[in-house]
Write an enzyme that holds these catalytic residues in place. Structure first.
Site, PDB file in Angstrom:
ATOM      1  N   GLY A  39       0.816  -1.207   0.000  1.00  0.00           N
ATOM      2  CA  GLY A  39       0.000   0.000   0.000  1.00  0.00           C
ATOM      3  C   GLY A  39       0.849   1.256   0.000  1.00  0.00           C
ATOM      4  O   GLY A  39       1.941   1.294  -0.579  1.00  0.00           O
ATOM      5  N   SER A  40       0.388   2.269   0.685  1.00  0.00           N
ATOM      6  CA  SER A  40       1.043   3.576   0.612  1.00  0.00           C
ATOM      7  C   SER A  40       2.409   3.630   1.269  1.00  0.00           C
ATOM      8  O   SER A  40       3.129   4.626   1.104  1.00  0.00           O
ATOM      9  CB  SER A  40       0.141   4.651   1.228  1.00  0.00           C
ATOM     10  OG  SER A  40      -0.974   4.898   0.396  1.00  0.00           O
TER      11      SER A  40
END
Length: 482
Positions: A214-215
């Site tokens: 993810g981020s």
């Protein structure tokens, strides 16, 4: 006939010599060699230690095997360390450090040759060596208690040395039943472990089914931008509310449909601080997949590694097209990573761009004399960033904790750098919650990565900051508060 006999004798002599001298070690270490394994069962294995306390040791018994392997120690539950120690079992062989360090623990390693010779003359039974780990018991406890009943993993490193300070994988499991001298009990325990749908036998911190980061992968995307020479943390990026992807009708939006900045623009620093999806997706396409892949590899993606437990390589997709590259820049699509890998990324940033080789073993000692047989020394894994790029990354990640999505990791009187992540991984499933951080920012003592599967107790309402952030904070406090 004499010539034939001579050739046959030479072949026999050669094959016997090969078995005795060249392949002897491999044959002895072969897990299918039951004779060697049963010989080891009657020998006192060395202890595996954490801060001087055994988490795996052998105690005398009055049965045919002479020694019983036991796990856990005072204040150090076996379940907390099972993903590290593994098991040593008469029914299923060995795993974890019990397997990778078997030569030292069993006393058969070449480093213990003179000790074995001495035992012949003194009449003492040979003993295995004691293996001391780099684990900080307070950090390990904080990681374990933080994860609680949730599935996930924590990996924490000393950025300056690469020493692994914590490595926890949940759910945990108890190796003691597998070490039973009753074959049926040991086999049933092994079957239960392997058949468990929660897969407790996977060390999620370094293997198993890897996670989309993810981020947290935006650390790598931002690093690639800085290393290109075309960007600084103050460079303005395109940051639309909705980004239309080329070659497809798909779009990318920011979390909650939020805007990243006024007028469709945002600096690289602001984009990282608020974890802007649209600006980073466009940045990934502008940089190109090759630049992202190269930067990821500098941090360790795609690299085989042993600590000495084998670490499954993290991966960046091969030849993604532009929309896939945009998703990859956000740590989605086919990007996969271990918590140890993401801790290495944070560690390299904190250590002025230098990633140190992760190591789990601090030293090995003779169990009888306590003399040091070997001692680990810091070793550079790679230079992932220039000093200037690393400094800018540190400033951006510290700002994320001061005013952005990582505020949950604030520690009074200490500058903390962090990156949050919420990773989608299956349609209809709650996202994985990520948090990676380091502290203190000006003199780093710890870098940590946390992942909680499927949002943990928060489920679909999960975010990296809400679910994984408090765990990372407690692990950092356990180290810097000492």
């Amino acid at each position: 006939m004499a010539l034939v006999g001579l050739v046959m004798f030479a072949l026999l002599f050669g094959s016997t010599s090969y078995v005795q001298f060249f392949s002897a070690k491999a044959l002895n270490e072969d897990p299918l060699n039951s004779r060697s394994f049963y010989a080891e069962l009657t020998r006192e294995r060395g202890a595996i230690l954490v801060d001087g306390t055994p988490i795996a040791s052998s105690v005398p018994t009055d049965d045919a095997y002479k020694f019983q392997r036991t796990y856990g120690g005072e204040g150090l539950p076996a379940e907390q360390y099972a993903s590290l120690t593994g098991y040593f079992s008469i029914a299923s062989g060995s795993s974890g450090l019990e397997r990778t360090e078997n030569g030292l623990l069993s006393g058969t390693d070449d480093a213990l040759f003179y000790d074995r010779v001495r035992s012949v003359f003194t009449g003492e039974e040979p003993m295995g060596a004691a293996v001391e780990l780099t684990i900080d018991p307070e950090a390990q406890r904080a990681a374990w208690e933080g994860l609680g009943g949730q599935r996930g993993a924590v990996a924490a490193l000393n950025p300056k040395t690469g020493e692994i300070l914590a490595m926890v994988s949940t759910p945990g499991w108890d190796p003691n039943a597998l070490a039973s001298h009753d074959t049926e009990t040991a086999q049933n325990a092994y079957n239960s472990l392997i058949d468990d749908e929660a897969n407790p036998a996977f060390n999620r911190a370094i293997g198993g089914n890897l996670y989309p980061p993810g981020s947290t992968f935006k650390m790598i995307t931002a690093a690639a931008a800085l290393e290109s020479g075309d960007y600084t943390k103050d460079s303005e990026l395109d940051a639309p509310d909705v980004l239309s992807l080329p070659q497809t009708s798909a779009t990318i939006r920011n979390a909650g449909g939020a805007s990243c900045g006024g007028g469709g623009k945002a600096t690289l620093e602001h984009s990282l601080v608020v974890s802007c999806n649209t600006s980073f997706a466009q940045l990934g396409m502008d940089l190109g997949a090759d630049a992202l892949d190269e930067q990821a590899r500098k941090f360790g993606f795609g690299q085989d590694m042993e600590i000495p437990l084998r670490v499954t390589p993290s991966s960046f997709p091969a030849d993604p097209n532009p929309p896939q590259t945009a998703q990859s820049a956000l740590g989605q699509f086919e990007v996969r990573a271990t918590p140890l890998q993401m801790a290495m990324v944070a560690s390299g940033i904190a250590n002025d761009g230098v990633v140190m080789q992760p190591q789990l073993i601090d030293n090995v000692r003779n169990s009888r004399t306590l003399d040091t047989i070997s001692e680990s020394r810091p070793h550079e894994f790679s230079r992932a960033l220039s000093g200037d790029s690393a400094e800018q990354m540190q400033e951006m990640m510290v700002e994320q904790v001061r005013s952005g999505t990582g505020q949950v990791a604030q520690i009074p009187g200490v500058d903390v750098g962090a990156k949050t992540g919420t990773a989608q991984h299956a349609e209809g499933a709650a996202p994985h919650a990520w948090f990676t951080s380091f502290a203190p920012a000006d003199d780093p003592e710890i870098a940590v990565a946390v992942v909680v599967e499927n949002g943990g107790n928060a489920g679909s309402e999960a975010s990296g900051a809400r679910v994984a952030g408090p765990i990372a904070k407690s692990v950092m406090e356990a180290v810097i508060g000492e």
